[in-house]
Design an enzyme around this catalytic site. Structure first.
Site, short mmCIF file in Angstrom:
data_model
loop_
_atom_site.label_atom_id
_atom_site.label_comp_id
_atom_site.label_asym_id
_atom_site.label_seq_id
_atom_site.Cartn_x
_atom_site.Cartn_y
_atom_site.Cartn_z
N CYS A 62 44.45 40.80 50.07
CA CYS A 62 45.87 40.54 50.31
C CYS A 62 46.70 41.79 50.04
O CYS A 62 46.19 42.82 49.58
CB CYS A 62 46.35 39.40 49.43
SG CYS A 62 46.34 39.80 47.66
N ALA A 65 46.47 43.14 46.56
CA ALA A 65 45.24 43.91 46.35
C ALA A 65 45.39 45.33 46.88
O ALA A 65 44.92 46.29 46.26
CB ALA A 65 44.06 43.22 47.03
N ARG A 96 37.25 48.38 40.46
CA ARG A 96 36.96 49.46 41.41
C ARG A 96 36.42 50.72 40.75
O ARG A 96 36.16 51.70 41.42
CB ARG A 96 38.22 49.79 42.21
CG ARG A 96 38.46 48.82 43.35
CD ARG A 96 39.81 49.03 44.00
NE ARG A 96 40.03 50.37 44.51
CZ ARG A 96 39.61 50.82 45.69
NH1 ARG A 96 38.92 50.03 46.49
NH2 ARG A 96 39.87 52.04 46.08
N HIS A 195 49.11 48.58 51.14
CA HIS A 195 49.09 50.04 51.08
C HIS A 195 50.44 50.60 51.54
O HIS A 195 51.02 51.49 50.90
CB HIS A 195 48.01 50.62 52.00
CG HIS A 195 46.63 50.10 51.75
ND1 HIS A 195 45.71 49.94 52.75
CD2 HIS A 195 46.01 49.71 50.60
CE1 HIS A 195 44.58 49.48 52.25
NE2 HIS A 195 44.74 49.32 50.93
#
Length: 492
Positions: A62, A65, A96, A195
């Protein structure tokens, strides 16, 4: 090649789609294609960045994220508040492997989970006061933080909380950068919009703060590494090469990055973009506002690393170009030894990929350096300019799949029968249970770095360790083997 003709791959796509209702079948057909390297515009054969079909098992994430998990989260000296219920922050915490230098909880906070822990009463009465109180508590408990970002979860946008106002008031009160990020998970079709939203927040709340700073001494060789998240130490292995060829890395973000580095980025001479998908927006902004050129680079595998080093050096004077060739010559025996050791063990092996960001195309060259072939690849959240770049890297009649569903991916694997799959944690155990070697290519399966010449040695070792592990020869249970032997004896 997949081992199949173009017609056979096209037929495979149609066979896999047969189980869908007509509407879903027509939609999914647009996201699957047989590669033709001669095609210059991918939109002629595949579409992307569209809403996933309801009911299909998509592997996407999403907007939250994309913002918190990718762009903002790795900035080490800032505290990133997951504003909303506790789950989003907890499940995105430290997954990550963004390496960083610092003391966790003192001057670095990457792996910690800060949350406003929304409850039902916060939904009813709003969470602005709670957010303000949380910021005060953070400042008291962690006074060495250099800034705060407020990462909005879904409820924040649904109830209309004014996080911008709270951030402005508390930022002025504390004399600190506090960045509100409207990255509610329901926005957009995937993490890609996250992003973009995160890039816009950097543009609006961070860049420009030190434009008038005259204390920073610039050099003609200042560069910034953008879009490297230092997974397993990737940015460090990249930075070594750039600095050895005479460049000065003023900033790297966001992996092992600081807010100060981001503020100084407008003073560099060239922005080096590793993950184009997540950071092209801010790079274009700096080109437009500050006149800073940017370029993509690829440090996966020696062939692409050498190409990228020379392309970067070409942006500078002859002294940098000379040092670049010296660096290439220095590392040549090292990577040649890696190829000599591992290529005979991996030659001819076929790989299928399904990842995000840049990797579905960037790692192709590294596999090819080892004599392996990528026969299928796809993106979770690509745009068509990603596929424009990818189609040139892939062989003819190989398979392309966008936002592939769990069902489709499994069926493609059953028919194409790759030797290795590289994808994410959600897919890992499915394919391992099918007896297929698998590498988790989002966070390197607890390994890395994979960038640069140093990283290539680790990459090659990991692929060999996975593919040639003796466990794959021991998948048949002993009683099944004995039953098979008895049947053979009986038939004789």
């Amino acid at each position: 090649m997949t081992g199949m003709s173009r017609e056979e791959v096209e037929s495979l796509i149609q066979e896999v789609l047969e189980v869908y209702p007509e509407k879903a079948r027509k939609d999914r057909n647009k996201h699957l294609a047989v590669n033709d390297p001669a095609v210059t515009q991918s939109k002629k054969c595949i579409i992307s960045n569209k809403k996933s079909q309801p009911g299909l098992m998509t592997i996407r994430g999403c907007a939250y994220a994309g913002s918190k998990g990718v762009v903002w989260g790795p900035i080490k000296d800032m505290i990133h508040i997951s504003h909303g219920p506790v789950g989003c922050g907890q499940y995105s915490r430290a997954g990550r492997r963004n390496y960083y230098i610092g003391t966790t909880g003192v001057n670095a906070f990457v792996t910690m989970n800060f949350t406003s822990d929304f409850q039902e009463k916060d939904i009813v009465f709003g969470g602005d006061k709670k957010l303000a109180k949380l910021i005060d508590e953070v400042e008291t408990l962690f006074p060495l933080n250099k800034g705060i970002s407020v990462q909005s979860e879904c409820p924040i946008g649904l109830i209309g909380d004014d996080i911008e106002s709270v951030s402005k008031v508390k930022g002025a009160e504390l004399s600190k950068t506090i960045v509100p990020v409207r990255c509610e998970g329901f926005r957009g079709v995937s993490q890609s919009l996250g992003h973009h939203i995160a890039n816009d927040a950097v543009r609006d709340w961070v860049l420009g703060k030190r434009d008038e700073d005259t204390t920073f001494a610039s050099t003609p060789y200042d560069v910034a590494i953008i879009g490297d998240y230092n997974i397993g130490g990737d940015a460090w292995s990249s930075r070594i090469l750039l600095e050895e060829m005479g460049l000065r890395c003023v900033a790297q973000w966001s992996g092992d990055g600081s807010i100060s580095e981001i503020e100084l980025t407008p003073k560099v001479k060239l922005n080096l973009v590793h993950c184009y998908r997540s950071m092209n927006y801010i790079s274009r902004h700096m080109e437009e506002k500050y006149g800073i050129p940017w370029m993509e680079y690829n440090f996966f595998g020696p062939t692409k690393t050498i190409e990228s080093l020379r392309a970067i050096a070409a942006k500078f004077d002859e002294s940098i170009q000379k040092k670049c060739e010296e660096v290439i010559a220095k590392y040549k025996p090292e990577w040649e030894a890696v190829v000599a050791k591992y290529r005979p063990r991996l030659e001819g092996k076929r790989v299928m990929l399904y990842i995000g960001g840049l990797r579905p195309r960037h790692v192709i060259g590294a596999y090819e350096d080892l004599g392996m072939e990528v026969v299928g690849t796809g993106y979770e959240f690509a745009h068509n300019d990603d596929y424009d770049r990818t189609m040139k890297e892939m062989g003819d009649s190989t398979l392309l799949y966008d936002d592939v569903t769990g069902y489709e991916f499994e069926e493609f694997v059953k028919r194409i029968k790759p030797d290795l799959i590289g994808s994410g944690i959600k897919e890992k155990f499915i394919f391992q249970k099918m007896g297929i070697p698998f590498r988790e290519m989002h966070s390197w399966d607890y390994s890395g770095p994979y960038h640069g010449f140093d990283g290539f040695a680790i990459f090659a070792r990991d692929m060999d360790m996975t593919l040639n592990n003796p466990c794959w020869k021991k998948l048949q249970a002993p009683w099944e083997a004995s039953e098979g032997a008895e049947k053979v004896a009986a038939s004789a």
